[in-house]
Design a protein around this motif. Structure first.
Motif, mmCIF file in Angstrom:
data_model
loop_
_atom_site.group_PDB
_atom_site.id
_atom_site.type_symbol
_atom_site.label_atom_id
_atom_site.label_comp_id
_atom_site.label_asym_id
_atom_site.label_seq_id
_atom_site.Cartn_x
_atom_site.Cartn_y
_atom_site.Cartn_z
ATOM 1 N N LEU A 43 2.126 11.770 4.855
ATOM 2 C CA LEU A 43 2.948 11.771 3.611
ATOM 3 C C LEU A 43 4.455 12.565 4.079
ATOM 4 N N LYS A 44 5.605 12.073 3.377
ATOM 5 C CA LYS A 44 6.903 12.736 3.827
ATOM 6 C C LYS A 44 7.195 13.063 2.309
ATOM 7 N N ALA A 45 7.927 14.333 2.423
ATOM 8 C CA ALA A 45 8.233 14.978 1.157
ATOM 9 C C ALA A 45 9.817 15.365 1.259
ATOM 10 N N LYS A 76 15.963 27.933 3.492
ATOM 11 C CA LYS A 76 15.248 26.656 3.274
ATOM 12 C C LYS A 76 13.977 26.709 2.665
ATOM 13 N N LEU A 77 13.687 25.904 1.807
ATOM 14 C CA LEU A 77 12.578 25.558 1.321
ATOM 15 C C LEU A 77 11.363 24.496 1.934
ATOM 16 N N GLU A 78 10.361 24.693 2.441
ATOM 17 C CA GLU A 78 9.433 23.861 3.252
ATOM 18 C C GLU A 78 8.224 23.807 2.456
ATOM 19 N N VAL A 79 7.553 22.580 2.900
ATOM 20 C CA VAL A 79 6.327 21.994 2.409
ATOM 21 C C VAL A 79 5.218 22.555 3.429
ATOM 22 N N ARG A 80 4.257 23.139 3.070
ATOM 23 C CA ARG A 80 3.035 23.258 3.924
ATOM 24 C C ARG A 80 1.656 22.607 3.312
ATOM 25 N N ASP A 128 11.496 29.565 -9.857
ATOM 26 C CA ASP A 128 10.136 29.391 -10.090
ATOM 27 C C ASP A 128 9.337 28.014 -9.903
ATOM 28 N N THR A 129 10.320 26.908 -9.903
ATOM 29 C CA THR A 129 9.787 25.673 -9.706
ATOM 30 C C THR A 129 10.576 24.928 -8.914
ATOM 31 N N VAL A 130 10.400 23.806 -8.353
ATOM 32 C CA VAL A 130 11.308 22.707 -7.962
ATOM 33 C C VAL A 130 10.680 21.424 -8.276
ATOM 34 N N ASP A 131 11.458 20.196 -8.059
ATOM 35 C CA ASP A 131 11.000 18.717 -8.026
ATOM 36 C C ASP A 131 10.651 18.484 -6.634
ATOM 37 N N ILE A 132 9.715 17.712 -6.437
ATOM 38 C CA ILE A 132 9.278 17.274 -5.060
ATOM 39 C C ILE A 132 8.833 16.097 -5.065
ATOM 40 N N THR A 133 9.455 14.882 -4.171
ATOM 41 C CA THR A 133 9.338 13.548 -4.269
ATOM 42 C C THR A 133 8.361 13.410 -2.645
ATOM 43 N N ILE A 134 7.206 12.934 -3.052
ATOM 44 C CA ILE A 134 6.225 12.442 -1.788
ATOM 45 C C ILE A 134 6.336 10.881 -1.604
ATOM 46 N N LYS A 135 6.356 10.513 -0.207
ATOM 47 C CA LYS A 135 6.121 9.054 0.139
ATOM 48 C C LYS A 135 4.982 8.929 1.139
ATOM 49 N N GLY A 136 4.343 7.659 0.943
ATOM 50 C CA GLY A 136 3.417 7.434 1.781
ATOM 51 C C GLY A 136 2.308 6.401 1.324
ATOM 52 N N GLU A 187 0.698 -1.249 0.052
ATOM 53 C CA GLU A 187 0.019 -0.171 -0.088
ATOM 54 C C GLU A 187 0.743 1.356 -0.114
ATOM 55 N N GLU A 188 2.106 1.031 0.242
ATOM 56 C CA GLU A 188 3.042 2.514 0.135
ATOM 57 C C GLU A 188 3.328 2.766 -1.439
ATOM 58 N N ALA A 189 3.381 3.935 -1.672
ATOM 59 C CA ALA A 189 3.874 4.556 -2.702
ATOM 60 C C ALA A 189 4.892 5.729 -2.765
ATOM 61 N N GLU A 190 5.693 6.073 -4.016
ATOM 62 C CA GLU A 190 6.368 7.285 -3.857
ATOM 63 C C GLU A 190 6.299 7.895 -5.414
#
Length: 418
Positions: free
Chosen positions: A117-119, A107-111, A68-76, A41-44
């Motif tokens: 999920l982890k990013a 530092k860039l952060e996710v809100r 302007d943009t970044v690449d973000i990887t999310i897991k969960g 059931e986990e995915a990335e």
């Protein structure tokens, strides 16, 4: 299968199962975080080009270095990953609300991302420059291609409305400004005054565009265009030698002046046009229609043709005429200036064409040969200072005839040559 789909109880049961699965995937308040998930059931997922939002005092600061943009990887859990990827209901933030002016690493952060999920952001932090935002007013310089002005026309000083624009940006960018140009782009050849919108360009000393905000972005540019004309005398030039026993007594034109069209530079140097009379083929009194000849650079002349009346004396007539007296007017003799120091310059204002006519009287055979080149006409400005003056016109000419200038005084204006 089609029969099952037609059975209403089957449809109701299937809907219930889907509702339970959807409910179980939602993060409920108070729900314990000890639920376990099997590895399947986990995915990335990696989301490319996710936008970055910067928070700072936009009224007083300018920030550079934020991508302007970044690449973000999310897991969960797979359902959460897919939901986040589809809805993008979170943001990547560069929080600059409490930063100071200068260079620093942020530092860039996710809100607003689900806590299940982890990013991971690439890059995780960036180097930024915080600068004071300032607004300054600059005059506008209009630029256009003067080569697009049609021959025979000249352009005046181009004007912009408004004459100044406000430019806002980082202080370092504002300090680099050297040129604020309104570049007028015209496709056709110009022969009348043009008014057109032109976009402002802000450049440094190396003509690089600067990252600033201009208000207004465009100005109204007017380029005055006018036709360049000048009135000059028509000179008669004799070509060849008259036949034996024939003397050319006079050549009179039906028009003594012409209007020429050229650039201002050419007009400054042009002082006359001419007609050429081939006297080698003239043995009797005759009237000729001749073209007005212009020099290089002159694009138009009016009139283009003139009539020349040629009066001749044959040998026996010439012998009788030599003893007769004759009077005629020599037209368009130029006035020269002498006696003026190098640091001063003078402009003859009257007569406006800087020429006078001289009435000559004497033996017919000598008077017939007289032309403007036989006289020296000048004004002596020795010891005169700056200002307007009225001076005597001096005439020097052949000693064996009488002459009288039609004008004896000239008005001149003397100014500093510096």
């Amino acid at each position: 299968m089609d029969k099952l789909m037609d059975n209403p109880w089957f449809i109701k049961g299937l809907a219930l199962v889907l509702a339970i699965l959807l409910y179980s995937s939602i993060d409920h308040p108070g729900r314990k975080l000890t639920e376990s998930y099997v590895p399947g059931e986990e995915a990335e997922e990696t989301i490319k080009d996710f936008p970055v939002t910067a928070y700072y005092d936009t009224e007083n600061l300018v920030v550079s270095g934020i991508p302007d943009t970044v690449d973000i990887t999310i897991k969960g859990p797979i359902t959460h990953v897919q939901t986040a990827k589809a809805l993008r209901n979170f943001e990547v933030v560069a929080d600059l609300t409490n930063v100071k002016i200068g260079k620093q690493r942020v530092k860039l952060e996710v809100r607003d991302l689900s806590d299940k999920l982890k990013a991971e952001i690439k890059p995780k932090s960036v180097n930024v420059t915080i600068q004071e935002k300032i607004t300054k007013e600059f005059p506008v310089e209009v630029e256009f291609n003067a080569n697009q002005v049609e021959d025979g026309f000249s352009s005046g000083k181009p004007l912009s409305e408004p004459k100044k624009v406000k430019i806002t940006g980082a202080k370092s960018e504002i300090d680099r400004i050297v040129y604020v140009k309104a570049v007028l782009e015209v496709k056709n050849v110009l022969k009348e005054t043009i008014t057109k919108e032109a976009r402002i360009q802000v450049l440094d000393k190396d003509l690089n565009k600067l990252n600033v905000v201009v208000e207004p972005e465009t100005v109204k540019v007017t380029v005055p265009i006018k036709q360049s004309v000048k009135t000059v005398p028509i000179n008669v030039v004799k070509k060849g030698t008259p036949p034996a026993g024939v003397t050319i007594q006079s050549i009179e034109l039906d028009q003594n002046e012409a209007v020429i069209t050229a650039s201002e530079e050419v007009l400054k140097k042009a002082d006359s046009v001419r007609v050429e009379v081939d006297v080698s083929k003239i043995s009797d009194n005759t009237t000729l229609e001749l073209p007005v000849i212009i020099s290089n650079g002159i694009t138009k002349v009016t009139p283009q043709m003139v009539k020349a009346t040629v009066t001749v004396l044959k040998e026996k007539e010439e012998e009788r005429e030599e003893e007769k007296e004759k009077e005629k007017t020599v037209s368009g003799v130029p006035i020269q200036i002498q006696g003026l120091p190098q640091e001063l310059k003078a402009q003859i204002t009257d007569p406006a064409n800087k020429r006078i006519n001289i009435v000559v009287n004497g033996p017919t055979n000598k008077i017939d040969e007289i032309d403007p080149n036989d006289f020296r006409v000048y004004v002596d400005l020795t010891n005169l200072q700056e200002g307007s003056h009225q001076v005597n016109i001096h005439v020097e000419g052949p000693p064996d005839i009488k002459w009288e200038p039609e004008k004896s005084l000239a008005k001149i204006t003397i100014t500093n040559n510096v």
